[in-house]
Design an enzyme around this catalytic site. Structure first.
Site, PDB file in Angstrom:
ATOM      1  N   GLY A  57       0.832  -1.201   0.000  1.00 25.09           N
ATOM      2  CA  GLY A  57       0.000   0.000   0.000  1.00 25.09           C
ATOM      3  C   GLY A  57       0.864   1.247   0.000  1.00 25.09           C
ATOM      4  N   GLY A  59       0.606   5.767   0.860  1.00 23.96           N
ATOM      5  CA  GLY A  59      -0.164   6.907   1.344  1.00 23.96           C
ATOM      6  C   GLY A  59       0.727   8.110   1.519  1.00 23.96           C
ATOM      7  N   GLY A  60       0.188   9.148   2.142  1.00 26.95           N
ATOM      8  CA  GLY A  60       0.955  10.365   2.362  1.00 26.95           C
ATOM      9  C   GLY A  60       2.156  10.147   3.251  1.00 26.95           C
ATOM     10  N   PHE A  61       2.115   9.123   4.104  1.00 20.45           N
ATOM     11  CA  PHE A  61       3.207   8.825   5.030  1.00 20.45           C
ATOM     12  C   PHE A  61       4.384   8.151   4.341  1.00 20.45           C
ATOM     13  CE2 PHE A  61       0.198   5.318   4.959  1.00 20.45           C
ATOM     14  CZ  PHE A  61       1.013   4.263   4.615  1.00 20.45           C
ATOM     15  N   GLY A  62       4.108   7.441   3.225  1.00 20.91           N
ATOM     16  CA  GLY A  62       5.122   6.643   2.574  1.00 20.91           C
ATOM     17  C   GLY A  62       4.513   5.390   1.990  1.00 20.91           C
ATOM     18  N   VAL A  64       4.111   0.868   2.231  1.00 21.43           N
ATOM     19  CA  VAL A  64       4.188  -0.340   3.059  1.00 21.43           C
ATOM     20  C   VAL A  64       4.576  -1.514   2.167  1.00 21.43           C
ATOM     21  CG1 VAL A  64       2.938  -1.899   4.592  1.00 21.43           C
ATOM     22  CG2 VAL A  64       2.450   0.554   4.647  1.00 21.43           C
ATOM     23  N   LYS A  79       6.669  -0.339   6.999  1.00 23.46           N
ATOM     24  CA  LYS A  79       6.274   0.995   6.541  1.00 23.46           C
ATOM     25  C   LYS A  79       7.536   1.842   6.366  1.00 23.46           C
ATOM     26  CE  LYS A  79       2.881   3.199   8.695  1.00 23.46           C
ATOM     27  NZ  LYS A  79       2.204   4.033   9.734  1.00 23.46           N
ATOM     28  N   ASP A 179      -6.941   9.346  15.888  1.00 24.47           N
ATOM     29  CA  ASP A 179      -7.247   9.064  14.474  1.00 24.47           C
ATOM     30  C   ASP A 179      -7.893   7.684  14.338  1.00 24.47           C
ATOM     31  OD1 ASP A 179      -7.423   9.847  11.847  1.00 24.47           O
ATOM     32  OD2 ASP A 179      -5.392   9.219  11.302  1.00 24.47           O
TER      33      ASP A 179
END
Length: 352
Positions: A57, A59-62, A64, A79, A179
């Site tokens: 996957g 996302g904005g975080f990086g 996985v 991650k 969250d």
């Protein structure tokens, strides 16, 4: 020439900032040496993921990636954080919270890597992905739908509640997640729920009834009113309770679309559910028998208690677990969560 000078200045500033962030992270890791999991080199991370071959996957975080621990070959999810994102606070929050705890309903952090701007977090593998995947119609195959009968949904929601209760009461310090949403609930091979993503979490003393915040945190549609409205001096663990209530309403299907799909969805769908229950109408859900209807009603009532406008009217997570597992005969309909001008004292059932 001016453009080149500006580019050079920006790059130099980024390098200085990244160096300061790394110093801050290293200081944190030294100060909390006894509480953090195993540290790996970035070369180890590359080997575990077989050169970052299988991406699970992004996302904005990086991103996985799928991987295996070098010691025993146990499958893990790794991650890899984007080096340019934030100032390292997300990384510190993750390692500083779930790095020190172990609970069946909280995802386990098995290790980490921090070398310069390259940072990675190693989690236990969750083969059934996130809860969000199973409550969006486009991802619901006939097999998955069959796996998610109403008893299974109740068990999943109860597991999430127990995980949040542990964060609030079972640790040395209270952990506020900030969250809670379906995307951050992972499912293991037996569909046991695990709370994940502690990048926005805050630690506080159990004696602190309120905490201070400098900015809102969370996801629109799940954020408690006191956080969304900027009342940062009156934020407490009850903000997680509100987010949990919104999650439950989405999971049981009382809302026809994701909580974040429309600006009004966080108001309309829960309000429709409340009106149906008050008027004694059947909930517009896919129900197999009377047992399913009772479970759906129980979950809806618990959720409506959790999304009360005033934090004092929301139950603690300990009370939520009791409501989910106890006899339904003792249930009391909550006040209207949408009458924000009416301040009511919570009942003993809800607040204790």
């Amino acid at each position: 020439m001016v453009a080149i000078a500006i580019w050079y200045y920006v790059k130099k500033s980024d390098r200085i900032e990244e160096k300061e962030n790394q110093i801050k992270i290293e200081k944190f890791l030294v100060d909390h040496k006894s509480h953090v999991p195993t540290r790996y080199s970035y070369a180890d991370i590359k080997k575990m993921t077989n050169g970052f071959r299988k991406k699970l996957g992004e996302g904005g975080f990086g991103s996985v990636f799928s991987g295996k621990l070098p010691s025993n070959g146990v499958p893990v999810a790794i991650k890899v954080l984007k080096g340019s994102k934030g100032n390292g606070d997300d990384f510190v929050n993750e390692v500083g919270t779930i790095g020190r705890i172990h609970h069946i309903n909280v995802v386990r952090l098995l290790g980490f890597s921090a070398e310069g701007g390259k940072r990675a977090l190693i989690y236990e593998d969750m083969p059934n992905s996130s809860l969000e995947k199973f409550i969006t119609s486009k991802d619901r195959s006939s097999h998955n739908t069959a796996s998610f009968d109403w008893m299974k949904l109740r068990n999943i929601i109860t597991g999430i509640a127990k995980g949040i209760e542990y964060l609030h009461q079972g640790c040395d310090q209270r952990i506020l997640h900030f969250d809670i949403k379906p995307h951050n609930i992972l499912l293991d091979h037996d569909f046991n729920p695990k709370i994940s993503d502690f990048g926005l979490a805050k630690l506080c003393s159990k004696e602190d009834s309120l905490i201070s915040m400098t900015a809102a945190r969370g996801t629109i549609g799940y954020i408690a009113p006191e956080v969304f409205n900027g009342n940062f001096g009156t934020v407490s663990y009850k903000s997680d309770v509100y987010s949990f209530g919104m999650l439950v309403l989405e999971v049981i299907g009382a809302r026809k679309e994701s909580a974040v799909a429309s600006a009004n969805s966080e108001v309309y769908f829960p309000e429709l559910t409340y009106k149906s229950l008050v008027q004694g109408e059947e909930l517009d859900l896919e129900l197999g028998d009377d047992g399913d209807a009772q479970i759906a009603k129980r979950l809806a009532i618990v959720a409506l208690w959790c999304i009360q406008w005033y934090p004092v009217n929301r139950p603690s997570m300990k009370a939520v677990v009791r409501m989910l597992e106890g006899p339904s005969e003792s249930f009391i309909m909550p006040p209207n969560p949408f009458a924000s001008t009416t301040h009511t004292e919570p009942t003993a059932t809800a607040s204790s």
